[in-house]
Design a protein around this motif. Structure first.
Motif, PDB file in Angstrom:
ATOM      1  N   UNK A   1       0.831  -1.209   0.000  1.00 33.66           N
ATOM      2  CA  UNK A   1       0.000   0.000   0.000  1.00 33.66           C
ATOM      3  C   UNK A   1       0.868   1.262   0.000  1.00 33.66           C
ATOM      4  N   UNK A   2       1.957   1.221   0.758  1.00 37.10           N
ATOM      5  CA  UNK A   2       2.847   2.376   0.868  1.00 37.10           C
ATOM      6  C   UNK A   2       3.773   2.509  -0.341  1.00 37.10           C
ATOM      7  N   UNK A   3       3.753   1.497  -1.210  1.00 38.10           N
ATOM      8  CA  UNK A   3       4.599   1.535  -2.397  1.00 38.10           C
ATOM      9  C   UNK A   3       6.062   1.251  -2.100  1.00 38.10           C
ATOM     10  N   UNK A   4       6.321   0.540  -1.006  1.00 34.68           N
ATOM     11  CA  UNK A   4       7.702   0.197  -0.664  1.00 34.68           C
ATOM     12  C   UNK A   4       8.141  -1.034  -1.453  1.00 34.68           C
ATOM     13  N   UNK A   5       9.427  -1.106  -1.776  1.00 33.80           N
ATOM     14  CA  UNK A   5       9.891  -2.309  -2.470  1.00 33.80           C
ATOM     15  C   UNK A   5       9.772  -3.513  -1.527  1.00 33.80           C
ATOM     16  N   UNK A   6       9.420  -4.645  -2.093  1.00 34.18           N
ATOM     17  CA  UNK A   6       9.340  -5.855  -1.263  1.00 34.18           C
ATOM     18  C   UNK A   6      10.751  -6.228  -0.844  1.00 34.18           C
ATOM     19  N   UNK A   7      10.850  -7.132   0.064  1.00 30.57           N
ATOM     20  CA  UNK A   7      12.178  -7.584   0.435  1.00 30.57           C
ATOM     21  C   UNK A   7      12.403  -7.574   1.932  1.00 30.57           C
ATOM     22  N   UNK A   8      11.479  -6.958   2.677  1.00 35.26           N
ATOM     23  CA  UNK A   8      11.609  -7.034   4.125  1.00 35.26           C
ATOM     24  C   UNK A   8      11.322  -8.458   4.570  1.00 35.26           C
ATOM     25  N   UNK A   9      12.075  -8.912   5.548  1.00 34.62           N
ATOM     26  CA  UNK A   9      11.870 -10.258   6.077  1.00 34.62           C
ATOM     27  C   UNK A   9      11.118 -10.139   7.401  1.00 34.62           C
ATOM     28  N   UNK A  10       9.937 -10.769   7.432  1.00 35.04           N
ATOM     29  CA  UNK A  10       9.157 -10.741   8.668  1.00 35.04           C
ATOM     30  C   UNK A  10       9.162 -12.115   9.307  1.00 35.04           C
ATOM     31  N   UNK A  11       9.231 -12.107  10.610  1.00 36.03           N
ATOM     32  CA  UNK A  11       9.104 -13.352  11.345  1.00 36.03           C
ATOM     33  C   UNK A  11       8.112 -13.114  12.462  1.00 36.03           C
ATOM     34  N   UNK A  12       7.917 -14.123  13.288  1.00 38.67           N
ATOM     35  CA  UNK A  12       7.075 -13.936  14.469  1.00 38.67           C
ATOM     36  C   UNK A  12       7.826 -14.516  15.652  1.00 38.67           C
ATOM     37  N   UNK A  13       7.512 -13.978  16.805  1.00 37.81           N
ATOM     38  CA  UNK A  13       8.174 -14.528  17.985  1.00 37.81           C
ATOM     39  C   UNK A  13       7.173 -14.744  19.098  1.00 37.81           C
TER      40      UNK A  13
ATOM     41  N   UNK B   1      10.618  -7.663  12.407  1.00 37.97           N
ATOM     42  CA  UNK B   1      11.207  -7.284  11.127  1.00 37.97           C
ATOM     43  C   UNK B   1      12.717  -7.392  11.258  1.00 37.97           C
ATOM     44  N   UNK B   2      13.327  -8.235  10.424  1.00 38.93           N
ATOM     45  CA  UNK B   2      14.781  -8.347  10.427  1.00 38.93           C
ATOM     46  C   UNK B   2      15.339  -7.169   9.647  1.00 38.93           C
ATOM     47  N   UNK B   3      16.249  -6.444  10.253  1.00 34.93           N
ATOM     48  CA  UNK B   3      16.876  -5.341   9.532  1.00 34.93           C
ATOM     49  C   UNK B   3      18.319  -5.724   9.246  1.00 34.93           C
ATOM     50  N   UNK B   4      18.892  -5.070   8.267  1.00 35.82           N
ATOM     51  CA  UNK B   4      20.267  -5.398   7.900  1.00 35.82           C
ATOM     52  C   UNK B   4      21.253  -4.880   8.921  1.00 35.82           C
TER      53      UNK B   4
END
Length: 172
Positions: free
Chosen positions: A11-23, A31-34
């Motif tokens: 929706x925000x028009x961000x490029x895909x590629x963020x890695x989401x996990x759950x804990x 959200x895993x950040x570099x």
């Protein structure tokens, strides 16, 4: 959580590629950040994505709007995600119905992140409502219908049908 964040990203028009996990057993999104530690929690990650997309107005413009947006995001995480029973859903719909009585959006007259995440959080509830229940929560139905038609919000989620002629009349 993670699925919603992917919807928000798009929706925000961000490029895909963020890695989401759950804990944890409550499945808190992560959200895993570099660089450095990951971000935890729906509100934190969602606000981060909004800032990344440079759409800060979605977090509110004035101090008061920002506080109201924050309040509804908190409500979303504590009440909507915390609630699981039919009774919980009924209380949430009742709360929202009262709040939305004289408002277009959750934070008054502006469309914010609170509307987006509340829409995603309530979608599964609204899908299951009967026509009578939708009429009982007329303000929520009006708001929900408005948000689902907001450009880019609904994406692949099913369109919830409302009986048009009843949503906009004052006949009770």
């Amino acid at each position: 959580g993670a699925e919603e964040l992917a919807l928000l990203e798009k929706l925000l028009g961000l490029p895909k590629g963020n890695k989401y996990g759950v804990q944890g057993e409550r499945k808190v999104p992560v959200l895993q950040t570099n660089n450095g530690p990951g971000l935890t929690g729906l509100m934190t990650i969602a606000a981060h994505l909004v800032k990344q997309a440079k759409k800060d107005q979605l977090l509110g413009s004035t101090a008061e709007e920002k506080a109201v947006v924050q309040q509804w995001l908190e409500y979303r995480v504590t009440r909507v995600d915390g609630g699981s029973s039919k009774e919980d859903a009924r209380i949430i719909l009742k709360d929202l119905n009262i709040h939305l009585e004289d408002k277009v959006y959750l934070a008054g007259n502006i469309f914010t992140l609170a509307d987006i995440l509340m829409y995603y959080g309530l979608h599964h509830v609204m899908v299951d409502l009967t026509v009578q229940e939708k009429e009982k929560y007329l303000n929520v139905s009006r708001w929900f219908n408005h948000i689902q038609h907001y450009p880019g919000v609904r994406q692949h989620l099913s369109n919830v049908i409302f009986i048009k002629n009843r949503l906009y009349t004052n006949a009770h």
